[in-house]
Design a protein around this motif. Structure first.
Motif, mmCIF file in Angstrom:
data_model
loop_
_atom_site.group_PDB
_atom_site.id
_atom_site.type_symbol
_atom_site.label_atom_id
_atom_site.label_comp_id
_atom_site.label_asym_id
_atom_site.label_seq_id
_atom_site.Cartn_x
_atom_site.Cartn_y
_atom_site.Cartn_z
ATOM 1 N N SER A 52 0.977 -1.201 0.030
ATOM 2 C CA SER A 52 -0.176 -0.226 -0.075
ATOM 3 C C SER A 52 1.064 1.313 0.070
ATOM 4 N N ASP A 53 1.916 1.259 0.556
ATOM 5 C CA ASP A 53 2.644 2.292 0.522
ATOM 6 C C ASP A 53 3.311 2.644 -0.726
ATOM 7 N N THR A 56 0.958 4.176 -2.687
ATOM 8 C CA THR A 56 0.687 5.920 -2.372
ATOM 9 C C THR A 56 1.864 6.467 -3.113
ATOM 10 N N TYR A 57 3.057 6.052 -3.096
ATOM 11 C CA TYR A 57 4.468 6.565 -3.619
ATOM 12 C C TYR A 57 4.601 6.850 -4.933
ATOM 13 N N ASN A 68 9.228 11.443 -1.839
ATOM 14 C CA ASN A 68 9.450 9.929 -1.213
ATOM 15 C C ASN A 68 9.842 9.141 -2.186
ATOM 16 N N LYS A 71 12.025 6.446 -0.508
ATOM 17 C CA LYS A 71 11.453 5.314 0.157
ATOM 18 C C LYS A 71 10.725 4.408 -0.734
#
Length: 116
Positions: A52-53, A56-57, A68, A71
């Motif tokens: 999910s991250d 998002t990124y 980001n 990341k």
């Protein structure tokens, strides 16, 4: 952590499911330690949070927000390592059975002893 892995590797032939609880606790502790040491940059045992991250990124990057980016790169590498680790673990369990957890147990024990 090493103790929990050792207990679970020695007791997974029992009809009881307590060894699964030991594995779950060990995974939670491992994830908590890695998240704490990296200021929540890395999670080592929860794949759904990483995916999910990544989504998002990627969305931020598509919109031009590149803050980001590092990341995103780290999470893509972690996700790849999860998949590789899953394939390697499957092969090890297929070949060595219950003894495949002993490697992780000894490795964590050595890390713990040498970091004191």
């Amino acid at each position: 952590l090493a103790t929990l892995l050792l207990v679970s590797s020695n007791n997974n032939n029992n009809s009881s499911s307590n060894w699964i609880l030991c594995l779950l606790v060990a995974n939670g502790i491992q994830n908590s330690i890695s998240s704490s040491l990296t200021s929540n940059l890395m999670r080592t045992s929860h794949y759904s949070g990483i995916t999910s991250d990544i989504g998002t990124y990627i969305g931020q990057t598509v919109r031009g927000n590149k803050t980001n980016g590092i990341k995103l790169k780290v999470f893509v590498v972690l996700a790849t390592c999860f998949w590789i680790g899953g394939y390697v673990s499957f092969g090890l369990v297929d070949k060595f059975g219950n003894w495949s957890l002993m490697f992780s147990s000894v490795l964590y024990l050595m890390f713990g002893l040498f970091s004191l």
